[in-house]
Motif scaffolding. Sequence first.
Motif, PDB file in Angstrom:
ATOM      1  N   LEU A 294      -7.741  -7.906   7.971  1.00 46.83           N
ATOM      2  CA  LEU A 294      -6.804  -7.206   8.856  1.00 46.83           C
ATOM      3  C   LEU A 294      -5.372  -7.682   8.631  1.00 46.83           C
ATOM      4  O   LEU A 294      -4.422  -6.906   8.733  1.00 46.83           O
ATOM      5  N   GLN A 295      -5.233  -8.955   8.293  1.00 48.03           N
ATOM      6  CA  GLN A 295      -3.889  -9.484   8.007  1.00 48.03           C
ATOM      7  C   GLN A 295      -3.297  -8.743   6.794  1.00 48.03           C
ATOM      8  O   GLN A 295      -2.113  -8.430   6.757  1.00 48.03           O
ATOM      9  N   HIS A 296      -4.151  -8.446   5.816  1.00 51.08           N
ATOM     10  CA  HIS A 296      -3.695  -7.717   4.628  1.00 51.08           C
ATOM     11  C   HIS A 296      -3.199  -6.314   5.010  1.00 51.08           C
ATOM     12  O   HIS A 296      -2.113  -5.896   4.593  1.00 51.08           O
ATOM     13  N   THR A 297      -3.960  -5.591   5.818  1.00 53.11           N
ATOM     14  CA  THR A 297      -3.518  -4.232   6.180  1.00 53.11           C
ATOM     15  C   THR A 297      -2.332  -4.286   7.142  1.00 53.11           C
ATOM     16  O   THR A 297      -1.478  -3.401   7.129  1.00 53.11           O
ATOM     17  N   ARG A 298      -2.245  -5.354   7.955  1.00 55.26           N
ATOM     18  CA  ARG A 298      -1.052  -5.521   8.786  1.00 55.26           C
ATOM     19  C   ARG A 298       0.195  -5.626   7.911  1.00 55.26           C
ATOM     20  O   ARG A 298       1.236  -5.027   8.203  1.00 55.26           O
ATOM     21  N   ASP A 299       0.086  -6.384   6.797  1.00 53.12           N
ATOM     22  CA  ASP A 299       1.228  -6.552   5.891  1.00 53.12           C
ATOM     23  C   ASP A 299       1.603  -5.235   5.223  1.00 53.12           C
ATOM     24  O   ASP A 299       2.779  -4.905   5.103  1.00 53.12           O
ATOM     25  N   LEU A 300       0.588  -4.473   4.774  1.00 56.86           N
ATOM     26  CA  LEU A 300       0.863  -3.168   4.160  1.00 56.86           C
ATOM     27  C   LEU A 300       1.584  -2.269   5.157  1.00 56.86           C
ATOM     28  O   LEU A 300       2.544  -1.560   4.817  1.00 56.86           O
ATOM     29  N   LEU A 301       1.106  -2.302   6.403  1.00 59.26           N
ATOM     30  CA  LEU A 301       1.684  -1.462   7.455  1.00 59.26           C
ATOM     31  C   LEU A 301       3.134  -1.866   7.727  1.00 59.26           C
ATOM     32  O   LEU A 301       4.036  -1.023   7.745  1.00 59.26           O
ATOM     33  N   ALA A 302       3.367  -3.175   7.898  1.00 57.18           N
ATOM     34  CA  ALA A 302       4.719  -3.641   8.245  1.00 57.18           C
ATOM     35  C   ALA A 302       5.704  -3.310   7.130  1.00 57.18           C
ATOM     36  O   ALA A 302       6.817  -2.834   7.395  1.00 57.18           O
ATOM     37  N   ASP A 303       5.296  -3.508   5.871  1.00 55.88           N
ATOM     38  CA  ASP A 303       6.181  -3.188   4.736  1.00 55.88           C
ATOM     39  C   ASP A 303       6.529  -1.709   4.733  1.00 55.88           C
ATOM     40  O   ASP A 303       7.690  -1.330   4.562  1.00 55.88           O
ATOM     41  N   GLY A 304       5.502  -0.874   4.926  1.00 55.17           N
ATOM     42  CA  GLY A 304       5.721   0.576   4.902  1.00 55.17           C
ATOM     43  C   GLY A 304       6.624   1.022   6.040  1.00 55.17           C
ATOM     44  O   GLY A 304       7.489   1.889   5.864  1.00 55.17           O
ATOM     45  N   LEU A 305       6.439   0.441   7.211  1.00 57.82           N
ATOM     46  CA  LEU A 305       7.243   0.838   8.374  1.00 57.82           C
ATOM     47  C   LEU A 305       8.704   0.435   8.160  1.00 57.82           C
ATOM     48  O   LEU A 305       9.621   1.169   8.525  1.00 57.82           O
ATOM     49  N   ARG A 306       8.908  -0.739   7.552  1.00 55.93           N
ATOM     50  CA  ARG A 306      10.275  -1.190   7.271  1.00 55.93           C
ATOM     51  C   ARG A 306      10.933  -0.253   6.256  1.00 55.93           C
ATOM     52  O   ARG A 306      12.076   0.153   6.414  1.00 55.93           O
ATOM     53  N   THR A 307      10.174   0.090   5.205  1.00 54.99           N
ATOM     54  CA  THR A 307      10.696   1.004   4.184  1.00 54.99           C
ATOM     55  C   THR A 307      11.073   2.360   4.802  1.00 54.99           C
ATOM     56  O   THR A 307      12.064   2.973   4.419  1.00 54.99           O
ATOM     57  N   ALA A 308      10.278   2.811   5.758  1.00 54.20           N
ATOM     58  CA  ALA A 308      10.554   4.103   6.398  1.00 54.20           C
ATOM     59  C   ALA A 308      11.814   4.043   7.253  1.00 54.20           C
ATOM     60  O   ALA A 308      12.360   5.090   7.618  1.00 54.20           O
TER      61      ALA A 308
END
Length: 389
Positions: A294-308
């Motif tokens: 879950l920590q891995h998908t949290r990181d993917l999510l946070a990166d994507g949200l920042r990029t957006a």
Amino acid sequence: MRDPLTSRLAGFGTTIFARMSALAAETGAINLGQGFPDTDGPPEVLDAAVNAIRSGQNQYPPGLGIADLRHAVAEHQLRFHGLEFDPDTEVLITAGATEALAGALLGTLETGDEVIVFEPMFDSYAACIALAGASVVPVTLQPTPDGYRYDPAQLRAAVGPRTRTILLNTPHNPTGKVFTAEEMDDIADVARTHDLMVITDEVYEHLLFDGRRHVPMASLPGMAERTLTISSGGKTFHTTGWKVGWMCGPAPIVRAAMSAKQFLTYVNGAPFQPAMAVGLRLGDEYFTSLAAGLQHTRDLLADGLRTAGFVVYPSEATYFTTVDITPLRADGDGMAFCEELPHRCGVVAVPNQVFYVDPARGRHLVRFACCKRPEVITKAMERLAVLAA
Ligand SMILES: *Cc1c(COP(=O)(O)O)cnc(C)c1O
């Protein structure tokens, strides 16, 4: 005929999760709104449920829940948290944490009582408190560069002559906050000073990131005697549809909650109860890899949200990350933003305003869930990237 809806529930409407999941189904969008995983739980646990159905465990279980699961819950509390509970008098199995909360609130509150709750809050809390004829006194968690924080003076000011209970959720939905050791001590201090009961919702107790550890309120000095600890297997074992939860606490509090719970569902999930016992007894490896995934998908999510282009508030635990939408929508209308998002880019999120007593306080905040396969999160983040353009 008068309005069929009880005035106690006036204004509560349809839960946001049902509304946003329906919108996802209608539009075919990726649903990062409601927090449910898109993969199955451990095969041992699934097999145990199948075997229980095949071997005839399909009738009403005992009122307290099957003994094997009550023992497994007590063993789990000792193994992970050093807490001791008598499985015959201090543990009660419920229809998910939702029913444990409902039973605890309906079974202990008097009309006119006040319950202190940290907002934003899980949406069933305010509804159950209202059904009990009591009222919510919110203490607001404000996003800061160090994560969400409350003002200790606001907590003290919230205590009045009618305050009966503090309802605490840690790790916290929707903020992803883990209450710090200082905050837990502070809350315990208020509870002891004013002789309050504490009801804790710990359904995310195994989903902490970056090496953080969950410390239950009941383990703090002088707190075991006044704390009712609630959790469930839905989040921990990817079985949110099974609705098997539990509460642990002093026998008189558990009995009070049981008095209401017995008239809600009476009992539930006969074949799922032995399966949950298998889950609770899994080796440490299961729990560690669950959090790591879950920590891995949290990181993917946070990166994507920042990029957006969102302002992203770091998530320390749980399925959720919250963002401030104002860089992308100047009027900060999170509800309108979430209603448009599936049509604009095929992703569903949840507006945090529904988690506040006064929606204005959370109007600009939106919650995204990371409890999906990495490829699903990546695809959703590719879609959100158009917002930055
Ligand atoms: C999911 C959730 C619940 C509900 O748990 P169930 O076991 O599905 O009833 C309760 N509290 C919080 C904070 C949750 O996120």
